[in-house]
Design a protein around this motif. Structure first.
Motif, PDB file in Angstrom:
ATOM      1  N   THR A   1      42.457  40.573  27.628  1.00 28.87           N
ATOM      2  CA  THR A   1      41.056  40.883  28.010  1.00 28.87           C
ATOM      3  C   THR A   1      40.983  41.338  29.304  1.00 28.87           C
ATOM      4  O   THR A   1      41.873  41.095  30.422  1.00 28.87           O
ATOM      5  CB  THR A   1      40.245  39.391  28.069  1.00 28.87           C
ATOM      6  N   THR A   2      40.164  42.466  29.818  1.00 26.43           N
ATOM      7  CA  THR A   2      39.892  42.593  31.133  1.00 26.43           C
ATOM      8  C   THR A   2      38.309  42.679  31.152  1.00 26.43           C
ATOM      9  O   THR A   2      37.448  42.723  30.320  1.00 26.43           O
ATOM     10  CB  THR A   2      40.022  44.319  31.390  1.00 26.43           C
ATOM     11  N   VAL A   3      38.109  42.048  32.525  1.00 26.54           N
ATOM     12  CA  VAL A   3      36.366  42.141  32.874  1.00 26.54           C
ATOM     13  C   VAL A   3      36.372  42.973  34.097  1.00 26.54           C
ATOM     14  O   VAL A   3      37.220  42.789  35.144  1.00 26.54           O
ATOM     15  CB  VAL A   3      36.320  40.327  33.186  1.00 26.54           C
ATOM     16  N   SER A   4      35.199  43.838  34.084  1.00 23.39           N
ATOM     17  CA  SER A   4      34.959  44.570  35.122  1.00 23.39           C
ATOM     18  C   SER A   4      33.410  44.768  35.513  1.00 23.39           C
ATOM     19  O   SER A   4      32.668  44.215  34.573  1.00 23.39           O
ATOM     20  CB  SER A   4      35.534  45.912  35.080  1.00 23.39           C
ATOM     21  N   PHE A   5      33.219  45.190  36.679  1.00 18.41           N
ATOM     22  CA  PHE A   5      31.864  45.525  36.775  1.00 18.41           C
ATOM     23  C   PHE A   5      31.840  46.910  37.560  1.00 18.41           C
ATOM     24  O   PHE A   5      32.679  47.369  38.633  1.00 18.41           O
ATOM     25  CB  PHE A   5      31.042  44.574  37.984  1.00 18.41           C
ATOM     26  N   GLU A   6      31.029  47.851  37.443  1.00 23.83           N
ATOM     27  CA  GLU A   6      31.021  49.245  37.847  1.00 23.83           C
ATOM     28  C   GLU A   6      32.349  49.528  37.632  1.00 23.83           C
ATOM     29  O   GLU A   6      32.818  49.887  36.514  1.00 23.83           O
ATOM     30  CB  GLU A   6      30.598  49.268  39.473  1.00 23.83           C
TER      31      GLU A   6
ATOM     32  N   LEU B   1      43.544  39.093  31.487  1.00 24.64           N
ATOM     33  CA  LEU B   1      43.979  37.676  31.138  1.00 24.64           C
ATOM     34  C   LEU B   1      44.322  38.077  29.618  1.00 24.64           C
ATOM     35  O   LEU B   1      43.982  38.715  29.158  1.00 24.64           O
ATOM     36  CB  LEU B   1      42.556  36.767  31.097  1.00 24.64           C
ATOM     37  N   ASN B   2      45.518  37.251  29.378  1.00 21.97           N
ATOM     38  CA  ASN B   2      46.158  37.236  28.107  1.00 21.97           C
ATOM     39  C   ASN B   2      45.988  35.705  27.657  1.00 21.97           C
ATOM     40  O   ASN B   2      46.287  34.754  28.184  1.00 21.97           O
ATOM     41  CB  ASN B   2      47.588  37.334  28.166  1.00 21.97           C
TER      42      ASN B   2
ATOM     43  N   GLN C   1      31.521  44.054  32.337  1.00 22.36           N
ATOM     44  CA  GLN C   1      31.888  44.184  30.970  1.00 22.36           C
ATOM     45  C   GLN C   1      33.001  43.924  30.820  1.00 22.36           C
ATOM     46  O   GLN C   1      33.878  43.416  31.410  1.00 22.36           O
ATOM     47  CB  GLN C   1      32.147  46.007  30.960  1.00 22.36           C
ATOM     48  N   LEU C   2      33.327  43.410  29.561  1.00 23.53           N
ATOM     49  CA  LEU C   2      34.349  42.856  28.944  1.00 23.53           C
ATOM     50  C   LEU C   2      34.895  43.605  27.784  1.00 23.53           C
ATOM     51  O   LEU C   2      34.217  43.977  26.886  1.00 23.53           O
ATOM     52  CB  LEU C   2      34.319  41.288  28.652  1.00 23.53           C
ATOM     53  N   GLN C   3      36.321  43.627  27.831  1.00 23.83           N
ATOM     54  CA  GLN C   3      36.998  44.395  26.681  1.00 23.83           C
ATOM     55  C   GLN C   3      37.955  43.499  26.160  1.00 23.83           C
ATOM     56  O   GLN C   3      38.801  42.953  27.106  1.00 23.83           O
ATOM     57  CB  GLN C   3      37.566  45.741  27.175  1.00 23.83           C
TER      58      GLN C   3
ATOM     59  N   ASN D   1      49.423  35.379  32.418  1.00 24.18           N
ATOM     60  CA  ASN D   1      49.077  36.483  33.235  1.00 24.18           C
ATOM     61  C   ASN D   1      47.548  36.646  33.645  1.00 24.18           C
ATOM     62  O   ASN D   1      46.710  37.733  33.439  1.00 24.18           O
ATOM     63  CB  ASN D   1      49.237  37.787  32.355  1.00 24.18           C
ATOM     64  N   VAL D   2      46.936  35.627  34.100  1.00 21.05           N
ATOM     65  CA  VAL D   2      45.763  35.326  34.555  1.00 21.05           C
ATOM     66  C   VAL D   2      45.754  35.893  35.999  1.00 21.05           C
ATOM     67  O   VAL D   2      46.269  35.344  37.106  1.00 21.05           O
ATOM     68  CB  VAL D   2      45.180  33.862  34.994  1.00 21.05           C
ATOM     69  N   LYS D   3      45.051  37.040  36.193  1.00 24.03           N
ATOM     70  CA  LYS D   3      44.933  37.762  37.480  1.00 24.03           C
ATOM     71  C   LYS D   3      43.538  38.129  38.061  1.00 24.03           C
ATOM     72  O   LYS D   3      42.592  38.685  37.267  1.00 24.03           O
ATOM     73  CB  LYS D   3      45.736  39.086  37.387  1.00 24.03           C
ATOM     74  N   PHE D   4      43.083  37.391  38.817  1.00 23.83           N
ATOM     75  CA  PHE D   4      41.551  37.376  39.353  1.00 23.83           C
ATOM     76  C   PHE D   4      41.893  38.718  40.509  1.00 23.83           C
ATOM     77  O   PHE D   4      42.548  38.367  41.631  1.00 23.83           O
ATOM     78  CB  PHE D   4      41.246  36.172  40.041  1.00 23.83           C
ATOM     79  N   MET D   5      41.225  39.715  40.249  1.00 23.87           N
ATOM     80  CA  MET D   5      41.605  40.897  41.120  1.00 23.87           C
ATOM     81  C   MET D   5      40.345  41.167  42.054  1.00 23.87           C
ATOM     82  O   MET D   5      40.374  41.770  43.023  1.00 23.87           O
ATOM     83  CB  MET D   5      41.748  42.142  40.169  1.00 23.87           C
TER      84      MET D   5
END
Length: 121
Positions: free
Chosen positions: A102-107, A114-115, A86-88, A70-74
């Motif tokens: 995992t989720t990676v975000s900015f603003e 990613l799993n 930010q990484l959670q 479930n690797v999704k570059f959004m």
């Protein structure tokens, strides 16, 4: 750290199986010279390596990636425009392996979902 100087951890908070980190990207790092000249983009493989390193820091174990699903570059992360991300991570341990959501975000922008499963060395 595999890619020395690519990022600096600004914040690292853990609570049981949760990890929240804030990371500052080094926009002047040489990896961005080739990815891509004049329009730097954070390489996906570098983000996955960063997730591995943060998981190792929390678990205090040396790990290797065994499964990524479930690797999704959004969204594209341009370190010149968005140098703090930010990484959670939600980390579940079982039988010498760690499952990480995992989720990676900015603003307010979600950049990566990613799993992954990491195994101990």
């Amino acid at each position: 750290m595999l890619i020395e100087g690519l990022y600096t951890i600004l914040e690292f908070k853990t609570d049981q199986d949760q990890l929240e980190a804030s990371v500052q990207l080094n926009k002047d790092h040489e990896v961005f010279e080739g990815h891509f000249p004049g329009n730097p983009v954070m390489p996906g493989v570098c983000m996955i390596q960063m997730i591995k390193e943060l998981t190792e820091k929390k678990t205090e174990k040396e790990l290797f990636l065994s499964v990524a699903s479930n690797v999704k570059f959004m969204a594209i992360i341009n370190p010149e425009k968005n140098d703090v991300i930010q990484l959670q991570l939600q980390i579940t341990e079982s039988e010498n392996q760690y499952k990480v959501k995992t989720t990676v975000s900015f603003e307010d922008t979600l950049a990566l979902k990613l799993n992954a499963t990491f195994k101990t060395l």
